[in-house]
Write an enzyme that holds these catalytic residues in place. Sequence first.
Site, PDB file in Angstrom:
ATOM      1  N   ASP A 117       1.957   5.098   0.042  1.00 29.96           N
ATOM      2  CA  ASP A 117       1.395   6.273   0.720  1.00 29.96           C
ATOM      3  C   ASP A 117       1.013   7.366  -0.277  1.00 29.96           C
ATOM      4  O   ASP A 117       1.393   7.312  -1.446  1.00 29.96           O
ATOM      5  CB  ASP A 117       2.436   6.858   1.679  1.00 29.96           C
ATOM      6  N   ARG A 138      11.783   6.231   3.387  1.00 25.71           N
ATOM      7  CA  ARG A 138      11.836   7.703   3.476  1.00 25.71           C
ATOM      8  C   ARG A 138      12.658   8.137   4.694  1.00 25.71           C
ATOM      9  O   ARG A 138      13.351   9.157   4.657  1.00 25.71           O
ATOM     10  CB  ARG A 138      10.424   8.272   3.523  1.00 25.71           C
ATOM     11  N   ARG A 142       0.852  -1.193   0.000  1.00 21.86           N
ATOM     12  CA  ARG A 142       0.000   0.000   0.000  1.00 21.86           C
ATOM     13  C   ARG A 142       0.887   1.242   0.000  1.00 21.86           C
ATOM     14  O   ARG A 142       1.372   1.649   1.058  1.00 21.86           O
ATOM     15  CB  ARG A 142      -0.865   0.027   1.255  1.00 21.86           C
TER      16      ARG A 142
END
Lengths: 250, 250
Positions: free
Chosen positions: A54, A203, A52
């Site tokens: 973001d 990230r 999934r």
Amino acid sequence: MSPKRWKLIIEYDGTNYSGWQRQQDVPSIQQSIEDAITLFCQQDIPIFAAGRTDAGVHAGGQVAHFDLDYGDRPLSPYNLAKAINAHLRDQPISILGAEEVAPDFHARFNATSKMYCYQILNRPAPPTFQANQVWHVNMPLNADAMHEAAQVLIGHHDFTSFRDSQCQANSPLRTLDRLDVYREGDLIKIEAEARSFLHHQIRNFAGTLILVGQGKWDKDGIKHALHKKDRKAAGVTAPPSGLSLLRVDF
Amino acid sequence: MSPKRWKLIIEYDGTNYSGWQRQQDVPSIQQSIEDAITLFCQQDIPIFAAGRTDAGVHAGGQVAHFDLDYGDRPLSPYNLAKAINAHLRDQPISILGAEEVAPDFHARFNATSKMYCYQILNRPAPPTFQANQVWHVNMPLNADAMHEAAQVLIGHHDFTSFRDSQCQANSPLRTLDRLDVYREGDLIKIEAEARSFLHHQIRNFAGTLILVGQGKWDKDGIKHALHKKDRKAAGVTAPPSGLSLLRVDF
């Protein structure tokens, strides 16, 4: 005829979407593709993705599966992809390929490895074409030093320091198989490969590795941040724009 | 103090512009940069580009020059580029670098070579990220055959067959130094290098070479089209989106 299970390979520009997952009142990649499938076959069919992504995160090789009962009409993988793409024409979402798979294939549970790339545009001048596909970092970064320090993170570790405080995973333990950093002109690419990742893990890697690229930290700084098992010990969360899910292996 | 002459290296996404050249009532790259220079120094200063790109055509290395009288205040190349970029922040135009040059330097007349790249996205699935940066060609193309046939065009020729009927140049004679075609994944890149080009010349090369890539023509077809000296003997004009001015040499 019983339904057939189909696997899709999907590319998208996630800039204007709230992410992969369908949510109330906001655009999602999942909803756009499900709507396109409905327009093609007049059925409401849920699709399941390998990961999934973001809001603002992209994909060059997302994988999803769904079940389709198309009666006894013939349907080739080429025509299925083409039909779904026809209903996505006004959106930056594209089915790169389709394949009929075994009825027990699952895009998420059968994935053995995922490969993401995080792109940093490292130059003083602002981005033009690539504005939504990179993190623009003005200060010169040493990609070789970033690569060397990144190797500290390879292997089986408690990645609490690189995990979002809202991460829903049961365990902070993950096995990182590859984390390569290299420069291509003004672009610095961070390629990460693992069976699965924690929320914001890549990230947070990117936001921490730039401290090494700027010469503020060395690889011992990364080791220290990892061992602290504290999100505050690592760097910032890099923006979603730089991140792309490039490949899922099964 | 007499004015100093500055050279700029410029990147832009030409999608939403009517081209390089300033025109009444439509947005142009030239006007955007001239406006940014005016906002920075409160003077109206014309800029001169190496090549006037058409509407929708991009640049990764356009070169332009202009004269600036900045009094006796110090001005570094870095700060000049930064100041202009600050006034281009909401536009996909970016000054990659600035350099003080001799007072007789001319971006157009002193250019000894220009390098353009034409990009074809060659796959069934529609483009996402790259939609405005490519020509999407669905049918499989043989890049090696395109490269081989392209070599027929190298050298000094009358390029009437590949020149727009509205082309303003005095002569259809040009010397083409390089025309390389190669595949990078789903992208086919056509790199063209010459001292100067006729109007639409590279886009007409691209629209003709795909006939070879599809197997409809061989290299004798290209030779024949060249020798006919008739625009109707060559292929279509490929769309502007695929074209980028990547480098100017002096």
